[in-house]
Design a protein around this motif. Structure first.
Motif, short mmCIF file in Angstrom:
data_model
loop_
_atom_site.label_atom_id
_atom_site.label_comp_id
_atom_site.label_asym_id
_atom_site.label_seq_id
_atom_site.Cartn_x
_atom_site.Cartn_y
_atom_site.Cartn_z
N UNK A 73 0.84 -1.21 0.00
CA UNK A 73 0.00 0.00 0.00
C UNK A 73 0.86 1.25 0.00
N UNK A 74 0.46 2.30 -0.74
CA UNK A 74 -0.65 2.29 -1.69
C UNK A 74 -0.31 1.46 -2.93
N UNK A 75 -1.32 0.95 -3.61
CA UNK A 75 -1.07 0.01 -4.70
C UNK A 75 -0.37 0.65 -5.89
N UNK A 76 -0.39 2.02 -5.96
CA UNK A 76 0.25 2.74 -7.06
C UNK A 76 1.64 3.26 -6.68
N UNK A 77 2.18 2.81 -5.55
CA UNK A 77 3.44 3.36 -5.04
C UNK A 77 4.59 3.22 -6.04
N UNK A 78 4.80 2.03 -6.57
CA UNK A 78 5.93 1.86 -7.49
C UNK A 78 5.68 2.61 -8.79
N UNK A 79 4.44 2.67 -9.23
CA UNK A 79 4.12 3.41 -10.45
C UNK A 79 4.51 4.88 -10.30
#
Length: 414
Positions: A73-79
């Motif tokens: 979390x958050x699921x968009x962290x690496x993006x």
């Protein structure tokens, strides 16, 4: 009489001087700090301390002091992290080149050292210039998928970053006081006024054709152009079409539920249709209570769950959230004897060529209810290029850890 580059009269541009160099230096100070931090975070996302299959730098020693279990979390962290890292790096290229141009007389100055402090500054400058060129060049080549350098990109870029940042910090400590003094003169003299005596100022400058402010606008315009033609790779739709300099820019690679960006194709990975046919492919799951072999039809009869997750790659490109449907990784753990706390997981692919044929996931990633062995995407079977018959999808994980064409899953401490 021909002058050598070490002669003060060799460099004739009237633009060079402490003010221009200081402005460029301050921009790079902030930008490179962000690049370094996001680069370290990107490396941590691979969970290199988990298993050797994830660790591209096994001899890192104390350089891995900061590593931590990567969250979901958050699921968009690496993006977000990788989009900032790559886009900012490309955007700073004109600033870096302008900065190198502004200080090039110092690289040829003689004598090599006038004092201990001057010797330290010269050494830090050489390491800084060499490290900057190495990091930016290898980074751009990786983004463009041109692996012409020897060895692994991950190893070269990681160690190169630490050499570069050490020189960067040393040089910044030595030069920040002078840079701040030069910038304070902006309000007193302005960027077009004569500059104080400096080894960067030509004793016999050529007539100016542009002001220092104009030069900064030129550099800024170049950075803005690179930003505008790169940032779209982190988005979908019309914005992606603006990413003219990115391999994953332009139109989507197809239409329909599977019509979104692909990292490596089935053909590139050496996946044969016969290997994934219903009568040939079986998923092998191993754990505390033994081994289970499941066909795709059997997988489809297990409890299925959905999750909206993106795919994000180290090269900086990503997709928006796609709807994945499949079996939770934690359910597979329970199937082989781990009912309460799922352990770590080693995932192996049918992939024959290329890196990351195997990848390890931490227990917290396995336990996340959004972590799936996906069979479907956006309401349709996975395409061969998206990992048919089954692929892993995990929130916030780098794309290469979302293994495609999964053949085996082994649960246990890694």
């Amino acid at each position: 009489m021909t002058r050598s580059p070490s002669s003060p009269g060799f460099w004739r541009s009237p633009l060079r001087g402490p003010w221009l160099t200081s402005v460029l230096g301050v921009v790079l100070l902030g930008g490179i700090t962000v690049l370094f931090v996001t680069g370290l975070v990107s490396y941590a996302a691979y969970n290199p301390n988990l298993a050797r299959v994830n660790d591209q730098t096994p001899d890192k020693g104390i350089l891995g002091f900061y590593l931590f279990p990567w969250p979901t979390d958050p699921h968009w962290l690496y993006r977000l992290n990788q989009g900032v890292h790559v886009t900012l790096g490309i955007t700073l290229i004109p600033v870096l080149l302008a900065k190198l141009w502004s200080v090039i007389p110092r690289l040829f100055a003689l004598p090599p050292a006038r004092s201990l402090a001057n010797a330290l500054e010269r050494i830090s400058l050489l390491l800084l210039v060499g490290g900057a060129l190495f990091e930016f060049v290898t980074g751009v080549l990786n983004i463009q998928l041109d692996y012409i350098f020897p060895g692994s990109f991950y190893t070269l870029h990681f160690y190169g970053a630490w050499v570069f940042i050490a020189a960067f910090v040393a040089h910044a400590v030595l030069k920040i006081p002078a840079a701040l003094r030069n910038l304070r003169r902006l309000g007193e003299e302005g960027p077009s006024d004569p500059v104080p005596s400096s080894d960067l100022v030509s004793p016999r400058p050529d007539p100016p054709t542009v002001s220092r402010r104009g030069a900064l606008w030129f550099v800024g315009g170049g950075s803005l152009l690179l930003f505008a033609t790169t940032v779209g790779q982190s988005f979908d739709g019309l914005l992606r079409r603006t990413a003219l300099l990115a391999p994953r820019g332009g139109a989507e690679p197809g239409s329909g539920p599977n019509g979104f960006q692909i990292n490596k194709t089935a053909r590139y990975a050496g996946i044969d249709a016969a290997d994934t046919a219903d009568d040939a492919w079986r998923l092998v799951v191993t754990g505390r209570t033994g081994t289970v072999r499941l066909s795709r039809a059997q997988l489809a009869r297990l409890p299925l769950h959905s999750a909206a997750l993106p795919i994000a790659c180290v090269e900086g490109w990503s997709t928006s959230d796609q709807w994945w449907r499949g079996v939770r990784l934690s359910d597979f753990a329970a199937l082989v004897g781990y009912d309460d706390d799922p352990p770590d997981l080693l995932v192996e692919s049918l992939q024959r060529r290329g890196a990351f044929r195997r990848a390890a996931l931490r227990a917290n990633q396995v336990a996340d209810p959004r972590s799936l062995l996906a069979l479907y995407v956006n309401g349709e079977d996975l395409s061969p290029d998206h990992g048919f018959p089954a692929r892993v999808i995990v929130p916030a994980a780098p794309g290469v850890l979302n293994t495609k064409w999964v053949a085996r899953m082994t649960f246990g401490d890694l």
